[in-house]
Scaffold this motif. Structure first.
Motif, mmCIF file in Angstrom:
data_model
loop_
_atom_site.group_PDB
_atom_site.id
_atom_site.type_symbol
_atom_site.label_atom_id
_atom_site.label_comp_id
_atom_site.label_asym_id
_atom_site.label_seq_id
_atom_site.Cartn_x
_atom_site.Cartn_y
_atom_site.Cartn_z
ATOM 1 N N ARG A 448 0.715 -1.382 0.051
ATOM 2 C CA ARG A 448 0.176 -0.097 0.042
ATOM 3 C C ARG A 448 0.777 1.438 0.236
ATOM 4 O O ARG A 448 0.507 2.176 -0.641
ATOM 5 N N SER A 449 1.953 1.347 0.775
ATOM 6 C CA SER A 449 2.789 2.688 0.897
ATOM 7 C C SER A 449 3.555 2.632 -0.426
ATOM 8 O O SER A 449 4.013 1.907 -0.864
ATOM 9 N N LYS A 450 3.647 3.987 -0.877
ATOM 10 C CA LYS A 450 4.386 4.545 -1.898
ATOM 11 C C LYS A 450 5.905 4.850 -1.446
ATOM 12 O O LYS A 450 6.110 4.954 -0.346
ATOM 13 N N VAL A 455 10.277 8.407 1.194
ATOM 14 C CA VAL A 455 11.121 9.421 0.959
ATOM 15 C C VAL A 455 10.860 10.869 2.054
ATOM 16 O O VAL A 455 11.835 11.219 2.894
ATOM 17 N N GLU A 456 9.649 11.087 2.182
ATOM 18 C CA GLU A 456 9.144 12.263 2.907
ATOM 19 C C GLU A 456 9.012 12.052 4.455
ATOM 20 O O GLU A 456 9.575 12.772 5.124
ATOM 21 N N ASN A 491 12.140 9.258 -14.234
ATOM 22 C CA ASN A 491 12.096 7.963 -13.890
ATOM 23 C C ASN A 491 12.168 8.068 -12.260
ATOM 24 O O ASN A 491 11.115 7.285 -11.769
ATOM 25 N N TYR A 492 12.691 8.633 -11.506
ATOM 26 C CA TYR A 492 12.765 8.780 -10.131
ATOM 27 C C TYR A 492 11.441 9.504 -9.682
ATOM 28 O O TYR A 492 10.921 8.900 -8.599
ATOM 29 N N GLU A 493 10.807 10.288 -10.380
ATOM 30 C CA GLU A 493 9.424 11.114 -10.165
ATOM 31 C C GLU A 493 8.313 9.788 -10.267
ATOM 32 O O GLU A 493 7.573 9.728 -9.492
ATOM 33 N N ALA A 494 8.528 9.112 -11.421
ATOM 34 C CA ALA A 494 7.382 7.995 -11.620
ATOM 35 C C ALA A 494 7.708 6.935 -10.395
ATOM 36 O O ALA A 494 6.619 6.627 -9.889
ATOM 37 N N ASN A 495 8.901 6.693 -10.028
ATOM 38 C CA ASN A 495 8.984 5.710 -8.796
ATOM 39 C C ASN A 495 8.542 6.400 -7.478
ATOM 40 O O ASN A 495 7.835 5.230 -6.853
ATOM 41 N N LEU A 496 8.520 7.457 -7.175
ATOM 42 C CA LEU A 496 7.919 8.148 -5.836
ATOM 43 C C LEU A 496 6.334 7.616 -6.029
ATOM 44 O O LEU A 496 5.794 7.434 -4.868
ATOM 45 N N GLU A 497 5.713 7.458 -7.104
ATOM 46 C CA GLU A 497 4.279 7.160 -6.967
ATOM 47 C C GLU A 497 3.811 5.747 -6.850
ATOM 48 O O GLU A 497 2.663 5.436 -6.925
ATOM 49 N N LYS A 498 4.624 4.853 -7.280
ATOM 50 C CA LYS A 498 4.691 3.618 -7.198
ATOM 51 C C LYS A 498 4.466 3.071 -5.626
ATOM 52 O O LYS A 498 5.388 3.408 -4.878
ATOM 53 N N GLY A 542 1.250 5.446 9.156
ATOM 54 C CA GLY A 542 1.126 4.243 8.517
ATOM 55 C C GLY A 542 2.498 3.278 8.323
ATOM 56 O O GLY A 542 2.582 2.565 7.425
ATOM 57 N N MET A 543 3.473 3.710 9.062
ATOM 58 C CA MET A 543 4.706 2.853 9.180
ATOM 59 C C MET A 543 5.778 3.200 10.482
ATOM 60 O O MET A 543 5.133 4.079 11.198
ATOM 61 N N LEU A 544 6.397 2.379 10.892
ATOM 62 C CA LEU A 544 6.902 2.453 12.120
ATOM 63 C C LEU A 544 8.460 2.114 11.868
ATOM 64 O O LEU A 544 8.987 1.126 11.618
#
Length: 652
Positions: A448-450, A455-456, A491-498, A542-544
């Protein structure tokens, strides 16, 4: 070493100061008077009126000018023959890289921002340059020495997570005054005077009670036939009356809570009393809109008085009127500023009216300003003491007196009748992910997590990296930099949304990510652990992330009466101080008393002790990259969004 040799070492040293605020002004003065000849200062801040009561190198005429440059000019007046190089810049800028840091013999920090401190710590480790850290908050303070391989680094002990509050608490079920302040500042003030396009729970209510529907009326839009007074009363009735009534409709919410009371303007302020004592005849002196004041208009003079509900109502309506009459050109672009008198007045009044509705004690403008601006009022004497201790440790570092290094804590200790508590520095922590490169573990739902979430929320926010590079084995998943080709950036920007599991090199449970920051020359490994569900209240990201990072704060952790006093490991104990209901956490306080570790608050009852601690502050009224050094008076983040300091204020 003779005195002449010692003086020669000082004269020949090249020193970097980061920060020219509360500590920085005192530090620069003391360095100059101690014989240092070559001093460089980095500070991106400009001088504000609120700085003048403790940053004594600055005067009224300097307001708006660069702190670093004015500090230099002030010191050169009484030490004209020394070299002071100012940089009005962000210490996280690319020009301040490892090679830049290598030219100095010692680095001295006078920062009020956790993010910047971590950045400087990593650059000092990479450049192998000793760092002397410092911080103050009120009467508390500390100076610590960090030398690569010999003492623990600044990040060897975890720093507490800034205090945050769930959105539902702020918008629906406040129980503390700080909840009302966050609501008034980040929701109501932002909606009235900020970006009109933003949406929040105050935004739209239709006449039949529907919310956020296509045909709903925006309650905050001023109608063509409304004058300012009518608009003010309608807004008042909407947020303090109608919205509360709507909330009361959900009976489930109030089963175990005190029901709030809707407040309408006509119940508090009859029509014929509307503005009879108010006046708008006074112009702003020198055209300074920040000097417009509802208090002045209504004849209220003492900011430490607690206003009645009637007075808060009149202040709210008068302040709203003044904004529209005197500062209409600013509306639509305003962001809350603790130095904006009218903004503080309307936020105080709104918070108090909401507090009255929910049965929460009211506060004075002085108290409300401290909470809204995340202020623990600075003490000039503490800054001066800490600056002197920084110079003492810097001289030891330059002489190579490793056995004489001390971490000194400025704390009240009545039993021993002492204010300064020196202890020997600790050795590097083998579990530190920064200086010992211990892997971290990240629990995350990889389906689920992108990558953007990683990164953020993790790499930038929790690990403090500015220019991150993320690799899975030999596969480069993400990188930033000016030298990248357009195709690479795309490519890296596209990866961010995956989502993680769908990346070109899938990230799933058991994956090990390598994360680097080329500017900091810092690398760490993150072990990925797949996890399906997270508690939205306790784990909002949503992560730890675990390892050498502070776990989420709990109510037990925050209660000094419940905190664990036993010593089972070298992990830091946490002391908590409450100021105006804002919890201030003093990170990494470790106290050894007769072999048993105890809280800092327990020291006063001990006959003998050796204590170490970190009194840290994080600026929250501005973003971390905007704050490299200041007056060390902002110490907590109260809403997690920015409070900060994320201002994250602005903790020293």
């Amino acid at each position: 070493m003779g005195s002449e040799q010692q003086l020669e070492v000082i004269k020949s040293a090249k020193v970097l100061m980061v920060g020219a605020g509360g500590i920085g002004c005192e530090l620069l003065k003391t360095l100059a008077l101690s014989g240092f000849q070559d001093i460089h200062i980095i500070d991106m801040d400009t001088i504000e009126v609120s700085n003048l009561n403790r940053q004594f190198l600055f005067r009224q005429s300097h307001v708006g000018q660069s702190k670093a440059k004015v500090a230099r000019e002030a010191v050169l007046r009484f030490r004209p023959n020394i070299n002071i190089t100012p940089y009005h810049a962000n210490v996280k800028g690319p020009e301040f890289n490892v090679d830049f840091f290598k030219q100095f013999n010692v680095v001295l920090n006078g920062l009020d921002n956790l993010d910047a401190r971590r950045h400087v710590n990593r650059l000092c480790l990479a450049a192998d340059v000793p760092l002397v850290e410092s911080g103050t908050t009120g009467f508390l303070g500390q100076v610590t020495v960090h030398v690569k391989g010999k003492t623990e680094c600044y990040e060897c002990q975890p720093k507490p997570t800034p205090k945050s509050y769930p959105v539902c608490t702020i918008t629906s079920t406040p129980s503390k005054f700080v909840h009302c302040i966050v609501w008034a500042k980040d929701l109501l003030f932002a909606k009235l005077f900020g970006d009109k396009s933003q949406g929040n729970d105050l935004n739209v209510r239709s006449s039949d009670g529907a919310s956020s529907s296509e045909n709903a009326e925006d309650a905050f839009e001023r109608r063509a036939d409304e004058d300012v007074e009518q608009y003010g009363r309608r807004i008042y009735d909407h947020v303090f009356g109608y919205n509360i009534e709507m909330a009361l409709g959900n009976e489930e919410t109030w089963k175990n809570r005190n029901r709030p009371k809707p407040i309408y303007s006509c119940d508090v302020l009859p029509e014929n009393l509307s503005y009879q004592n108010g006046t708008l005849e006074k112009d702003c002196p020198n055209g300074d809109s920040s000097l417009v004041s509802a208090m002045a208009s209504l004849g209220l003079k003492n900011p430490q008085d607690i206003w009645s509900l009637l007075e808060n109502t009149r202040i709210f309506l008068e302040a709203l009127k003044l904004f529209f009459v005197k500062r209409e050109k600013d509306i639509g672009n305003l962001i809350f500023d603790k130095d904006d008198q009218l903004a503080v007045e309307i936020v105080t009044a709104a918070a108090n009216i909401r507090a009255a509705s929910f049965g929460i004690p009211l506060h004075s403008l002085f108290e409300a300003k401290g909470i809204a601006g995340n202020i623990v009022h600075a003490v000039a004497t503490t800054n001066a003491i800490i600056a002197g201790l920084i110079v003492i440790e810097a001289i030891k570092v330059l002489h190579g007196d490793t056995n004489r290094y001390r971490m000194t804590y400025c704390v009240e200790h009545p039993a021993r009748k002492m204010l300064l508590m020196p202890v020997e520095p600790f050795e590097p922590n083998k579990a530190c992910y920064v200086c010992s490169e211990t892997p971290l573990t990240l629990e995350v739902n990889t389906s689920r997590s992108k990558l953007r979430d990683i990164v953020e929320k993790i790499v930038k926010n929790k690990l403090g990296m500015n220019l991150p590079l993320i690799m899975h084995g030999s596969a480069l998943l993400y990188e930033v930099g000016d030298d990248l080709e357009e195709v690479e950036v795309a490519n890296y920007e596209a990866n961010l949304e995956k989502v993680l599991a769908e990346l070109p090199s899938p990230v799933t449970g058991g994956t090990v990510l390598t994360v680097e920051d080329l500017q900091q020359e810092f690398t760490c490994s993150i072990n990925i652990k797949h996890r399906e569900e997270f508690d939205e209240e306790k784990e909002p990201d949503g992560m730890l992330l675990s390892g050498w990072t502070q776990p989420p704060t709990t109510e037990k952790d925050n209660d000094p009466t419940l905190a664990n006093k036993e010593s089972t490991s070298s992990a830091a104990q946490t002391a908590v101080v409450e100021v105006d209901e804002v919890e201030i956490v003093l990170p990494s306080v470790r106290v050894d008393i007769g072999g048993a570790k105890r809280k800092l608050s327990d020291i006063s009852s001990a006959a003998t002790s050796a204590a170490t601690g970190v009194v840290d502050a994080t600026h929250s009224s501005r973003k971390p990259e905007e704050i490299e050094d200041d007056d060390n008076d902002v110490v907590v983040m109260i809403d997690g969004g920015n409070l900060g300091a994320n201002k994250k204020k602005r903790v020293q």
